[in-house]
Design an enzyme around this catalytic site. Structure first.
Site, PDB file in Angstrom:
ATOM      1  N   TYR A 147       0.783  -1.271  -0.116  1.00 17.31           N
ATOM      2  CA  TYR A 147      -0.019   0.023   0.257  1.00 17.31           C
ATOM      3  C   TYR A 147       0.816   1.217   0.190  1.00 17.31           C
ATOM      4  O   TYR A 147       0.705   2.280  -0.827  1.00 17.31           O
ATOM      5  CB  TYR A 147      -0.919  -0.034   1.155  1.00 17.31           C
ATOM      6  CG  TYR A 147      -1.999   1.098   1.430  1.00 17.31           C
ATOM      7  CD1 TYR A 147      -2.934   1.338   0.646  1.00 17.31           C
ATOM      8  CD2 TYR A 147      -1.716   1.976   2.265  1.00 17.31           C
ATOM      9  CE1 TYR A 147      -3.827   2.175   0.561  1.00 17.31           C
ATOM     10  CE2 TYR A 147      -2.520   3.154   2.344  1.00 17.31           C
ATOM     11  CZ  TYR A 147      -3.529   3.123   1.558  1.00 17.31           C
ATOM     12  OH  TYR A 147      -4.656   4.283   1.815  1.00 17.31           O
ATOM     13  N   GLY A 150       2.974   1.551  -3.088  1.00 21.56           N
ATOM     14  CA  GLY A 150       2.026   1.465  -4.223  1.00 21.56           C
ATOM     15  C   GLY A 150       1.723   3.104  -4.103  1.00 21.56           C
ATOM     16  O   GLY A 150       1.625   3.651  -5.364  1.00 21.56           O
ATOM     17  N   LYS A 151       1.291   3.651  -3.248  1.00 16.90           N
ATOM     18  CA  LYS A 151       0.729   5.031  -3.297  1.00 16.90           C
ATOM     19  C   LYS A 151       2.015   6.044  -3.350  1.00 16.90           C
ATOM     20  O   LYS A 151       1.707   7.139  -3.965  1.00 16.90           O
ATOM     21  CB  LYS A 151       0.273   5.449  -1.827  1.00 16.90           C
ATOM     22  CG  LYS A 151      -1.133   4.635  -1.744  1.00 16.90           C
ATOM     23  CD  LYS A 151      -2.337   5.382  -2.610  1.00 16.90           C
ATOM     24  CE  LYS A 151      -3.671   4.600  -2.036  1.00 16.90           C
ATOM     25  NZ  LYS A 151      -4.525   5.443  -2.972  1.00 16.90           N
ATOM     26  N   VAL A 189      -9.706   0.929  13.054  1.00 12.08           N
ATOM     27  CA  VAL A 189     -10.028   1.163  14.372  1.00 12.08           C
ATOM     28  C   VAL A 189     -11.349   1.922  14.706  1.00 12.08           C
ATOM     29  O   VAL A 189     -12.185   1.143  15.670  1.00 12.08           O
ATOM     30  CB  VAL A 189      -8.759   1.800  14.951  1.00 12.08           C
ATOM     31  CG1 VAL A 189      -8.911   3.389  14.723  1.00 12.08           C
ATOM     32  CG2 VAL A 189      -8.874   1.969  16.501  1.00 12.08           C
ATOM     33  N   GLN A 211      -0.206   4.783  20.641  1.00  9.43           N
ATOM     34  CA  GLN A 211       0.078   5.231  19.338  1.00  9.43           C
ATOM     35  C   GLN A 211      -0.974   6.025  19.264  1.00  9.43           C
ATOM     36  O   GLN A 211      -2.446   6.039  19.644  1.00  9.43           O
ATOM     37  CB  GLN A 211       0.101   3.988  18.478  1.00  9.43           C
ATOM     38  CG  GLN A 211      -1.137   3.349  18.031  1.00  9.43           C
ATOM     39  CD  GLN A 211      -1.406   1.968  19.087  1.00  9.43           C
ATOM     40  OE1 GLN A 211      -1.071   2.162  20.252  1.00  9.43           O
ATOM     41  NE2 GLN A 211      -2.013   0.822  18.523  1.00  9.43           N
ATOM     42  N   ARG A 279       0.832   9.930  14.201  1.00  9.48           N
ATOM     43  CA  ARG A 279       0.113  10.587  12.922  1.00  9.48           C
ATOM     44  C   ARG A 279      -0.584  11.601  13.291  1.00  9.48           C
ATOM     45  O   ARG A 279      -1.554  11.686  13.871  1.00  9.48           O
ATOM     46  CB  ARG A 279      -0.312   9.353  12.193  1.00  9.48           C
ATOM     47  CG  ARG A 279      -0.845   9.648  10.936  1.00  9.48           C
ATOM     48  CD  ARG A 279      -1.277   8.908  10.073  1.00  9.48           C
ATOM     49  NE  ARG A 279      -0.519   7.809   9.485  1.00  9.48           N
ATOM     50  CZ  ARG A 279      -0.980   6.550   9.241  1.00  9.48           C
ATOM     51  NH1 ARG A 279      -2.540   6.365   9.533  1.00  9.48           N
ATOM     52  NH2 ARG A 279      -0.292   5.819   8.855  1.00  9.48           N
TER      53      ARG A 279
HETATM   54  P1  NAD Z   1     -12.824   1.878  -0.025  1.00 13.88           P
HETATM   55  O1  NAD Z   1     -12.017   0.299   0.324  1.00 13.88           O
HETATM   56  O2  NAD Z   1     -14.039   1.950   1.005  1.00 13.88           O
HETATM   57  O3  NAD Z   1     -12.699   2.198  -1.409  1.00 13.88           O
HETATM   58  C1  NAD Z   1     -11.884   1.889  -2.262  1.00 13.88           C
HETATM   59  C2  NAD Z   1     -12.830   1.493  -3.630  1.00 13.88           C
HETATM   60  O4  NAD Z   1     -12.054   1.023  -4.613  1.00 13.88           O
HETATM   61  C3  NAD Z   1     -13.980   0.343  -3.363  1.00 13.88           C
HETATM   62  O5  NAD Z   1     -15.226   0.868  -3.825  1.00 13.88           O
HETATM   63  C4  NAD Z   1     -13.217  -0.795  -4.181  1.00 13.88           C
HETATM   64  O6  NAD Z   1     -13.948  -1.745  -4.749  1.00 13.88           O
HETATM   65  C5  NAD Z   1     -12.536  -0.070  -5.303  1.00 13.88           C
HETATM   66  N1  NAD Z   1     -11.341  -0.752  -5.963  1.00 13.88           N
HETATM   67  C6  NAD Z   1     -10.538  -1.208  -5.330  1.00 13.88           C
HETATM   68  N2  NAD Z   1      -9.598  -1.834  -6.312  1.00 13.88           N
HETATM   69  C7  NAD Z   1     -10.219  -1.530  -7.625  1.00 13.88           C
HETATM   70  C8  NAD Z   1      -9.725  -1.784  -8.617  1.00 13.88           C
HETATM   71  N3  NAD Z   1      -8.674  -2.498  -9.222  1.00 13.88           N
HETATM   72  N4  NAD Z   1     -10.570  -1.196  -9.990  1.00 13.88           N
HETATM   73  C9  NAD Z   1     -11.420  -0.564  -9.667  1.00 13.88           C
HETATM   74  N5  NAD Z   1     -12.094  -0.124  -8.331  1.00 13.88           N
HETATM   75  C10 NAD Z   1     -11.206  -0.776  -7.355  1.00 13.88           C
HETATM   76  O7  NAD Z   1     -11.839   2.615   0.888  1.00 13.88           O
HETATM   77  P2  NAD Z   1     -11.752   4.213   1.112  1.00 13.88           P
HETATM   78  O8  NAD Z   1     -11.754   4.467   2.532  1.00 13.88           O
HETATM   79  O9  NAD Z   1     -13.216   4.902   0.628  1.00 13.88           O
HETATM   80  O10 NAD Z   1     -10.764   4.913   0.254  1.00 13.88           O
HETATM   81  C11 NAD Z   1     -10.752   5.525  -0.952  1.00 13.88           C
HETATM   82  C12 NAD Z   1      -9.161   6.197  -1.499  1.00 13.88           C
HETATM   83  O11 NAD Z   1      -8.932   7.088  -0.411  1.00 13.88           O
HETATM   84  C13 NAD Z   1      -8.363   4.935  -1.497  1.00 13.88           C
HETATM   85  O12 NAD Z   1      -7.274   5.401  -2.712  1.00 13.88           O
HETATM   86  C14 NAD Z   1      -7.575   5.089  -0.280  1.00 13.88           C
HETATM   87  O13 NAD Z   1      -6.029   4.867  -0.225  1.00 13.88           O
HETATM   88  C15 NAD Z   1      -7.519   6.577  -0.110  1.00 13.88           C
HETATM   89  N6  NAD Z   1      -7.309   7.128   1.597  1.00 13.88           N
HETATM   90  C16 NAD Z   1      -8.346   6.507   2.429  1.00 13.88           C
HETATM   91  C17 NAD Z   1      -8.153   6.785   3.646  1.00 13.88           C
HETATM   92  C18 NAD Z   1      -9.243   6.687   4.819  1.00 13.88           C
HETATM   93  O14 NAD Z   1      -8.966   6.988   6.114  1.00 13.88           O
HETATM   94  N7  NAD Z   1     -10.406   6.094   4.553  1.00 13.88           N
HETATM   95  C19 NAD Z   1      -6.862   7.448   4.023  1.00 13.88           C
HETATM   96  C20 NAD Z   1      -5.926   7.614   3.112  1.00 13.88           C
HETATM   97  C21 NAD Z   1      -6.294   7.382   1.996  1.00 13.88           C
HETATM   98  N1  UDP Z   2      -6.255  -0.474  16.155  1.00 15.10           N
HETATM   99  C1  UDP Z   2      -6.530  -1.122  17.454  1.00 15.10           C
HETATM  100  N2  UDP Z   2      -7.548  -1.787  17.594  1.00 15.10           N
HETATM  101  C2  UDP Z   2      -8.315  -2.419  16.365  1.00 15.10           C
HETATM  102  C3  UDP Z   2      -7.884  -1.742  15.304  1.00 15.10           C
HETATM  103  C4  UDP Z   2      -6.863  -0.895  14.873  1.00 15.10           C
HETATM  104  O1  UDP Z   2      -5.950  -0.497  18.368  1.00 15.10           O
HETATM  105  O2  UDP Z   2      -9.299  -3.091  16.993  1.00 15.10           O
HETATM  106  C5  UDP Z   2      -4.798   0.264  16.066  1.00 15.10           C
HETATM  107  C6  UDP Z   2      -3.846   0.076  15.174  1.00 15.10           C
HETATM  108  O3  UDP Z   2      -2.849  -0.736  15.468  1.00 15.10           O
HETATM  109  C7  UDP Z   2      -3.518   1.328  14.593  1.00 15.10           C
HETATM  110  C8  UDP Z   2      -4.665   2.399  14.629  1.00 15.10           C
HETATM  111  O4  UDP Z   2      -5.527   1.707  15.444  1.00 15.10           O
HETATM  112  O5  UDP Z   2      -2.565   1.804  15.575  1.00 15.10           O
HETATM  113  C9  UDP Z   2      -5.226   2.629  13.630  1.00 15.10           C
HETATM  114  O6  UDP Z   2      -5.528   1.693  12.698  1.00 15.10           O
HETATM  115  P1  UDP Z   2      -6.400   1.600  11.530  1.00 15.10           P
HETATM  116  O7  UDP Z   2      -6.188   0.226  10.957  1.00 15.10           O
HETATM  117  O8  UDP Z   2      -7.662   2.226  11.737  1.00 15.10           O
HETATM  118  O9  UDP Z   2      -5.585   2.697  10.422  1.00 15.10           O
HETATM  119  P2  UDP Z   2      -3.885   2.787  10.137  1.00 15.10           P
HETATM  120  O10 UDP Z   2      -3.341   2.070  11.025  1.00 15.10           O
HETATM  121  O11 UDP Z   2      -3.991   2.364   8.801  1.00 15.10           O
HETATM  122  O12 UDP Z   2      -3.679   4.343  10.394  1.00 15.10           O
END
Ligand code: NAD
Ligand code: UDP
Length: 325
Positions: A147, A150-151, A189, A211, A279
């Site tokens: 992830y 990739g990003k 979380v 954290q 973060r």
């Molecule tokens: P999500 O998993 O709910 O949405 C992602 C969507 O992309 C889903 O509908 C999934 O079916 C679709 N998808 C996955 N692979 C695909 C592919 N190969 N082709 C077409 N569709 C595909 O996640 P989200 O939380 O809505 O996140 C949306 C975007 O925002 C993502 O790119 C994620 O990396 C980014 N983002 C989200 C968060 C967050 O906290 N939610 C934080 C940072 C970045």
């Molecule tokens: N986390 C936790 N309990 C849970 C799920 C997540 O303590 O049931 C913690 C996890 O270890 C991380 C934080 O919550 O430190 C945020 O996790 P999340 O998966 O939501 O997002 P990310 O780690 O990608 O920021």
């Protein structure tokens, strides 16, 4: 003659994508939602299907797409650690090949394109709070790398298309976002703690719970993305979009238990590998360039997220699945 802006939202059936589609339609856009339903669902966008300016296409962004649009929001990618680690090779392909395909499309049709990047590009940061100029501290070979890297590679591609082909790009670095339509089983979380508290089960705090994360409410986040897309061409980002309020996981657990009035207790589970210690976004760039700042306080946002999950749990099938886990 076509007067409306035609807007492509990849990943539009996901959590953030569905809210974004809704807002773009409300603002008078013509929205094409593209999704392969890997983590998203039709249910998230069911209420939009009859809208005459909404169109849904099942498509995987790792394959080329030929459509005519003016703007592209590239959100397609699983976002929670459980989901993106389920098929890590596909996660990297979605980020990298997906970016190449969407940038190629933007180049052909001269569209403006926004990338949903992430705070994960900073990895386990040793600069705090995270400013856009910080290059990050990322493990290239660990379980989160598919992830994170990739990003990061997608960002590289965006900036190379900008330098090499003069593409109009916008890169948003999204920090942890929560709200209605989060996937109940994706292990994030906020959803985990709310569901556990509603079911009076133990809240699973990973590690010692010290954290930190900063949680942005979905409506604020969508505002930020739309404002970024509307900026003049010189503004490319990257721009952090997130809420600078910073909480430990123990604080979050305590708040959710208290708000729900739950009988749940806190239990500790092992900390996942490479879990970032801290973060928090520095949002001065977003404040200055977008006049944007989040407006929703944590408790306020949690209130709507809690109501959403309460309603979801009243649906028979969902409760049964979650209770079985
Ligand atoms: P999500 O998993 O709910 O949405 C992602 C969507 O992309 C889903 O509908 C999934 O079916 C679709 N998808 C996955 N692979 C695909 C592919 N190969 N082709 C077409 N569709 C595909 O996640 P989200 O939380 O809505 O996140 C949306 C975007 O925002 C993502 O790119 C994620 O990396 C980014 N983002 C989200 C968060 C967050 O906290 N939610 C934080 C940072 C970045
Ligand atoms: N986390 C936790 N309990 C849970 C799920 C997540 O303590 O049931 C913690 C996890 O270890 C991380 C934080 O919550 O430190 C945020 O996790 P999340 O998966 O939501 O997002 P990310 O780690 O990608 O920021």
């Amino acid at each position: 003659m076509h007067l409306q802006r035609r807007i492509l939202v990849t990943g539009g059936a996901g959590f953030l994508g569905s809210h974004l589609c809704e807002r773009l339609l409300a603002a008078g856009g013509d929205v094409l939602c593209v999704d392969n339903f890997f983590t998203g669902s039709r249910k998230n966008i069911e209420h939009l299907l009859d809208h005459k300016h909404f169109e849904l296409t099942r498509h995987d962004v790792t394959f080329p797409l030929y459509v005519e649009v003016d703007e592209i929001y590239n959100l397609a990618c699983p976002a929670s650690p459980i989901h993106y680690q389920r098929d890590p090779v596909q996660t990297t392909k979605t980020s990298v090949h997906g970016a190449i395909n969407m940038l190629g499309l933007a180049k052909r049709v001269k569209a403006k394109i926004l990338q949903a990047s992430t705070s994960e590009v900073y990895g386990d940061p040793n600069v705090h709070p995270q400013h856009e100029e910080y290059w990050g501290h990322v493990n290239p070979t660990g379980p989160r790398s598919c992830y994170d890297e990739g990003k990061r590679c997608a960002e590289t591609l965006f900036f190379d298309y900008w330098r090499q082909h003069n593409l109009r790009i916008k890169v948003a670095r999204i920090f942890n976002t929560y709200g209605p339509r989060m996937h109940p089983n994706d292990g994030r979380v906020v959803s985990n703690f709310i569901i556990q508290a509603l079911l009076d089960r133990d809240l699973t705090v990973y590690g010692d719970g010290t954290q930190t994360r900063s949680f942005c409410y979905v409506d604020d986040l969508v505002d930020g993305l739309i404002k970024l897309m509307a900026t003049k061409d010189q503004i490319t980002g990257p721009i952090n979009i997130g809420n600078p309020g910073e909480f430990t996981m123990l604080q979050l657990a305590g708040t959710i238990i208290e708000m729900i009035g739950s009988r749940s207790r806190i239990v500790h589970r092992p900390l996942p590998e490479n879990d970032p210690r801290q973060r928090r976004p520095d949002i001065s760039r977003a404040q200055e360039l977008l006049s944007w700042a989040p407006r929703t306080a944590l408790r306020e946002g949690l209130t709507s997220a809690i109501s959403y999950f309460e309603k979801l749990l009243r649906e028979e099938g969902v409760r049964a699945t979650l209770t079985a886990n």
